[in-house]
Design a protein around this motif. Structure first.
Motif, short mmCIF file in Angstrom:
data_model
loop_
_atom_site.label_atom_id
_atom_site.label_comp_id
_atom_site.label_asym_id
_atom_site.label_seq_id
_atom_site.Cartn_x
_atom_site.Cartn_y
_atom_site.Cartn_z
N PHE A 1 -3.32 2.05 -1.02
CA PHE A 1 -3.04 0.98 -1.98
C PHE A 1 -4.00 1.03 -3.16
CE2 PHE A 1 -2.84 -3.37 -3.58
CZ PHE A 1 -1.47 -3.57 -3.62
N ASN A 2 -5.27 1.30 -2.89
CA ASN A 2 -6.24 1.40 -3.99
C ASN A 2 -5.94 2.60 -4.89
OD1 ASN A 2 -7.88 -0.89 -3.73
ND2 ASN A 2 -9.06 0.02 -2.09
N ALA A 3 -5.46 3.70 -4.28
CA ALA A 3 -5.07 4.86 -5.08
C ALA A 3 -3.87 4.51 -5.95
CB ALA A 3 -4.73 6.04 -4.16
N LEU A 4 -2.97 3.71 -5.42
CA LEU A 4 -1.80 3.25 -6.18
C LEU A 4 -2.24 2.42 -7.38
CD1 LEU A 4 1.36 2.97 -6.22
CD2 LEU A 4 1.04 0.86 -4.90
N ARG A 5 -3.19 1.54 -7.19
CA ARG A 5 -3.71 0.71 -8.27
C ARG A 5 -4.29 1.56 -9.39
NH1 ARG A 5 -8.29 -2.75 -6.01
NH2 ARG A 5 -8.50 -3.21 -8.23
N GLU A 6 -5.00 2.60 -9.00
CA GLU A 6 -5.64 3.46 -10.00
C GLU A 6 -4.60 4.21 -10.84
OE1 GLU A 6 -8.32 5.99 -7.93
OE2 GLU A 6 -9.63 4.36 -7.28
N ARG A 7 -3.48 4.57 -10.22
CA ARG A 7 -2.45 5.32 -10.93
C ARG A 7 -1.56 4.44 -11.80
NH1 ARG A 7 -0.12 10.40 -7.46
NH2 ARG A 7 -2.09 11.10 -6.54
N ILE A 8 -1.42 3.18 -11.41
CA ILE A 8 -0.48 2.31 -12.12
C ILE A 8 -1.21 1.04 -12.56
CG2 ILE A 8 1.72 1.07 -11.98
CD1 ILE A 8 2.60 3.04 -9.84
N PRO A 9 -1.68 1.00 -13.82
CA PRO A 9 -2.46 -0.14 -14.32
C PRO A 9 -1.72 -1.47 -14.23
CG PRO A 9 -2.63 1.73 -15.81
CD PRO A 9 -1.59 2.09 -14.80
#
Length: 356
Positions: free
Chosen positions: A130-138
């Motif tokens: 989920f944190n990786a997802l946050r980093e990819r999609i502002p």
């Protein structure tokens, strides 16, 4: 005695002189309010109260420049589960444990794990993905900023199962049964014949006891603390997956007004809070299952073939959710596809790939 008084007076004079000496740094006191709609029995609230806040103060004390004076309110004394998000937005509370699973209308992208069940079971993996997802999609974090708050930490729960007053061997056994479920988790029951009832932790015990519910969807780490097995003594391990359910957020106006040193400390401690909370939640999940059994509950695992059947009977709730987000100008499909790809990259066994 006289000698001690003389020494104390001398020490006070020296301390006063040092405090007024050129170059001495006066400690600035900052008043902040922290809260949670859940009681301290909730591990997320407990870690916020007993680790996060004291650790922030400890680190600031090392710098010697700032001190936070905390006013706290737990268990809904400032705002309840359903109102805490708005309380942070309006500045009623500065930092809070916010149950974002109840904020689907305002935070649609935050709900991605709840529309992709039967996926990531391990909580640490779920939080990492989920944190990786946050980093990819502002846009994930921009949702929060639109409501005048900034995310400091994500909070997850380790693997949801079913607690019930009746036995469940096949999904058909759910037919006609009223099952309490939080937020979008109610969709997990689509096609099974169950009657989902939207509810919250604070309502579950009495609703089960009085027969309003025949069962609930429940995370393993809450089994011991909330004691739902007393009124729903059959725990069926389905493995709906670990879910991102809450966040620690701070009012954005307050954040912008804080010194950089304080912001840095809050960010550092928030990251460690995530790690501590994940480890403690997983430990509580194991202990919760053991406690439930020791207290007389029956813990059974639904067969993998049956779980697969249950997963396949669902319509593609993720695609529907993504399309709705897209229609609002949000990157719903991008979030879904990226989340599933990150899950595959992490080696997660997917009983159903919702991006297909």
């Amino acid at each position: 005695m006289l000698e001690k008084m003389v020494k104390a007076a001398a020490a006070a004079c020296i301390g006063g002189a040092l405090a007024g000496a050129p170059g001495a740094i006066a400690q600035e006191k900052i008043s902040l309010t922290a809260g949670s709609g859940l009681a301290l029995a909730s591990v997320g609230t407990s870690e916020l109260a007993n680790y996060f806040l004291p650790e922030v103060n400890r680190r600031l004390a090392e710098g010697g420049r700032y001190q936070i004076e905390w006013t706290t309110g737990w268990g809904g004394t400032i705002a309840g589960q359903f109102d805490m998000f708005e309380a942070v937005e309006d500045g009623i509370v500065d930092i809070a444990y916010v149950n974002t699973l109840h904020e689907g209308a305002k935070l649609p992208l935050e709900q991605v794990t709840f529309v992709t069940p039967y996926g990531v079971n391990d909580l640490k993996s779920a939080m990492s993905i989920f944190n990786a997802l946050r980093e990819r999609i502002p846009a994930m974090d921009e949702q929060f900023l639109k409501h005048n708050q900034r995310r400091l930490a994500v909070v997850g729960l380790h693997n949801y199962d079913i607690l019930s007053t009746f036995s469940i061997e096949r999904y058909e056994d759910l037919s006609g049964r009223k099952i309490g479920a939080p937020g979008l988790a109610a969709n997990w029951l689509t096609g099974t014949g169950a009657v989902p009832v939207t509810g919250a932790l604070s309502e579950y015990y009495n609703s089960l006891k009085t027969g309003v519910y025949d069962g609930i969807l429940m995370f393993q780490s809450g089994l011991a603390s909330f004691k739902f097995y007393e009124v729903a003594p059959i725990v069926t391990r389905v493995g709906f997956g670990s879910q991102i359910v809450s966040n620690i957020t701070i009012n954005e106006d307050v954040w912008q007004g804080l010194p950089q040193e304080v912001r840095d400390v809050l960010g550092e401690v928030a990251s460690e809070y995530e790690d501590r909370l994940a480890s403690r939640t997983i430990e509580q999940a194991s202990a919760g299952l053991k406690t439930a059994q020791e207290k007389g509950a029956t813990v059974v695992a639904m067969s993998k073939d049956e779980v697969r059947r249950m997963a396949q009977v669902l319509p593609n709730i993720a695609k529907t959710w993504a399309a709705e987000a897209d229609s609002q100008g949000l990157p719903g499909t991008e979030v879904l596809n990226t989340y599933m790809q990150l899950s595959r990259d992490a080696g997660v066994e997917l009983l159903r790939d919702w991006a297909e």
